[in-house]
Design an enzyme around this catalytic site. Structure first.
Site, mmCIF file in Angstrom:
data_model
loop_
_atom_site.group_PDB
_atom_site.id
_atom_site.type_symbol
_atom_site.label_atom_id
_atom_site.label_comp_id
_atom_site.label_asym_id
_atom_site.label_seq_id
_atom_site.Cartn_x
_atom_site.Cartn_y
_atom_site.Cartn_z
ATOM 1 N N ARG A 116 0.887 -1.167 0.000
ATOM 2 C CA ARG A 116 0.000 0.000 0.000
ATOM 3 C C ARG A 116 0.915 1.204 0.000
ATOM 4 O O ARG A 116 1.671 1.430 0.961
ATOM 5 C CB ARG A 116 -0.912 -0.005 1.231
ATOM 6 N N HIS A 143 -7.223 0.740 -6.635
ATOM 7 C CA HIS A 143 -7.455 -0.132 -5.481
ATOM 8 C C HIS A 143 -8.134 -1.409 -6.003
ATOM 9 O O HIS A 143 -9.316 -1.659 -5.743
ATOM 10 C CB HIS A 143 -8.331 0.598 -4.462
ATOM 11 N N GLN A 146 -10.021 -4.022 -3.763
ATOM 12 C CA GLN A 146 -11.323 -3.490 -3.345
ATOM 13 C C GLN A 146 -12.353 -3.712 -4.449
ATOM 14 O O GLN A 146 -13.475 -4.147 -4.172
ATOM 15 C CB GLN A 146 -11.186 -1.991 -3.028
ATOM 16 N N ASP A 238 -17.279 7.009 -1.619
ATOM 17 C CA ASP A 238 -16.020 6.875 -0.868
ATOM 18 C C ASP A 238 -15.754 8.219 -0.193
ATOM 19 O O ASP A 238 -16.414 9.225 -0.504
ATOM 20 C CB ASP A 238 -14.886 6.495 -1.841
ATOM 21 N N CYS A 278 -16.361 1.482 0.299
ATOM 22 C CA CYS A 278 -15.177 0.652 0.563
ATOM 23 C C CYS A 278 -14.774 0.692 2.036
ATOM 24 O O CYS A 278 -14.074 -0.208 2.500
ATOM 25 C CB CYS A 278 -14.019 1.101 -0.320
ATOM 26 N N ARG A 306 -13.611 -8.812 1.000
ATOM 27 C CA ARG A 306 -12.185 -8.587 0.746
ATOM 28 C C ARG A 306 -11.401 -9.874 1.024
ATOM 29 O O ARG A 306 -10.502 -10.258 0.282
ATOM 30 C CB ARG A 306 -11.648 -7.446 1.635
HETATM 31 N N1 CP Z 1 -11.212 -0.413 2.092
HETATM 32 C C1 CP Z 1 -9.955 -0.490 2.540
HETATM 33 O O1 CP Z 1 -8.985 -0.703 1.777
HETATM 34 O O2 CP Z 1 -9.830 -0.335 3.881
HETATM 35 P P1 CP Z 1 -8.475 -0.169 4.711
HETATM 36 O O3 CP Z 1 -7.938 1.206 4.410
HETATM 37 O O4 CP Z 1 -8.908 -0.299 6.145
HETATM 38 O O5 CP Z 1 -7.506 -1.219 4.302
HETATM 39 N N1 NVA Z 2 -9.884 6.611 -1.412
HETATM 40 C C1 NVA Z 2 -9.502 6.163 -0.104
HETATM 41 C C2 NVA Z 2 -9.726 4.696 0.023
HETATM 42 C C3 NVA Z 2 -9.397 4.106 1.360
HETATM 43 C C4 NVA Z 2 -9.597 2.620 1.413
HETATM 44 C C5 NVA Z 2 -8.063 6.523 0.185
HETATM 45 O O1 NVA Z 2 -7.230 6.397 -0.730
HETATM 46 O O2 NVA Z 2 -7.763 6.959 1.296
#
Ligand code: CP
Ligand code: NVA
Length: 318
Positions: A116, A143, A146, A238, A278, A306
């Site tokens: 990430r 993502h 997701q 989101d 999400c 997930r």
């Molecule tokens: N939706 C998602 O990726 O959640 P987290 O940021 O908790 O991993």
């Molecule tokens: N768009 C959000 C998604 C988190 C799972 C972010 O990037 O923070």
């Protein structure tokens, strides 16, 4: 001739990187979903219930996470493997060791890397120097894990993708991009409504349009949330401020104020619409509490999915 059901086809993705759904065919995406559904089914024992016996997943995090971290770790354990949580600040990466060197070193220790990170360029660089599969656990552009869970949740609730209309209200961000690519691949119509200046990335939209042409899906981008939600089977939102954009939070709250998913907006959707997010969510900002906590919401089923889609993905890639 014995016909092989789509779900039992060889997916042939062993050893592949999973950076974006754009790199995978509709058959492979549907195959992963079919496998995930089987794995989720309580009666599923599988050919080998511990297909990742002894395998190790390294998980690099440059940003916070609840779902991604825990679902990947739990998934690896359930498949017979192991997962290592690697906070980038605790790695030498945080002190300036290069991504390339990190990729080469970790390739000697673990069987796959999930990362990430901020820039999508970082994951591309990591994957180009790793001799093991690299999985995208969120970048600024995409993502994809997701989006797999989102597709599975829609399939579970609506039974099909063809003829369904998915509506995404809000920031044209990583989640919106992956959702747009995913919908285009599986042949589901998607409309995205964002404030002017916050629409999805133009190059990604163009790419999705090419996939949509092949699958027959329709993609619409608008600045009008009412128009977008008209006749929607699934309504998705989101956060307005993604990780890394915290200094824009006040400005974004103003710009996005008319893009809240609430009971006034959802009345334009289908009566049996499903609400998706999400997570994490900000009640009172992008969604009202009565919608996310109401009868149409499938957000916890979606979060749970997930685990299943990633187990299917891991067992195919590793
Ligand atoms: N939706 C998602 O990726 O959640 P987290 O940021 O908790 O991993
Ligand atoms: N768009 C959000 C998604 C988190 C799972 C972010 O990037 O923070």
């Amino acid at each position: 001739m014995i016909s092989i059901h789509a779900s039992e086809k060889q997916l042939n993705i062993k050893g592949k990187h999973f950076l974006t759904l754009a790199d995978f065919s509709s058959d492979v995406i549907k195959g992963i979903l079919a496998k995930a559904q089987k794995m989720k089914n309580a009666s599923y024992t599988g050919e080998d219930p511990k297909p990742l016996n002894g395998k190790i997943l390294g998980m690099i995090f440059e940003k916070s996470s609840t779902r991604t971290r825990v679902s990947f770790e739990a998934g690896m354990l359930q498949l017979g493997g192991h997962a290592l949580y690697l906070n980038s600040n605790d790695l030498q990466l945080g002190r300036g060791e290069s991504i390339a060197d990190t990729a080469k070193v970790l390739s000697h220790y673990v069987d796959a890397i999930m990362i990430r990170t901020f820039s999508h360029q970082t994951i591309k660089e990591l994957s180009s120097h790793a001799s093991i599969p690299v999985i995208n656990g969120l970048t600024d552009l995409y993502h994809p894990c997701q989006a797999l869970a989102d597709l599975l949740t829609i399939q579970e609730n609506k039974g099909t993708f063809a003829g369904q209309k998915l509506c995404y209200i809000g920031d044209g961000n990583n989640v919106a991009h992956s959702l747009m690519i995913a919908s285009a691949k599986v042949g589901m119509d998607i409309t995205i409504a964002s404030p002017a200046g916050y629409e999805p990335n133009a190059a990604i939209t163009k790419l999705a349009m090419q996939f949509a042409e092949a699958s027959g899906a329709k993609i619409d981008i608008t600045n009008n949330p009412l128009e977008a939600v008209e006749g929607a089977d699934a309504i998705y939102t989101d956060v307005w401020t993604s990780m890394g954009q915290e200094e824009e939070n006040d400005q974004r709250k103003k710009v996005f104020s008319s893009f809240q998913v609430n009971k006034e907006l959802v009345q334009y959707g289908k009566k049996d619409f499903v609400f998706l997010h999400c997570l994490p969510a900000h009640r009172g900002e992008e969604v009202s509490a009565e919608i996310i906590d109401g009868p149409h919401s499938a957000v916890f089923q979606q979060a749970g999915n997930r685990l299943h889609v990633q187990k299917a993905l891991l067992s195919e890639i590793l």
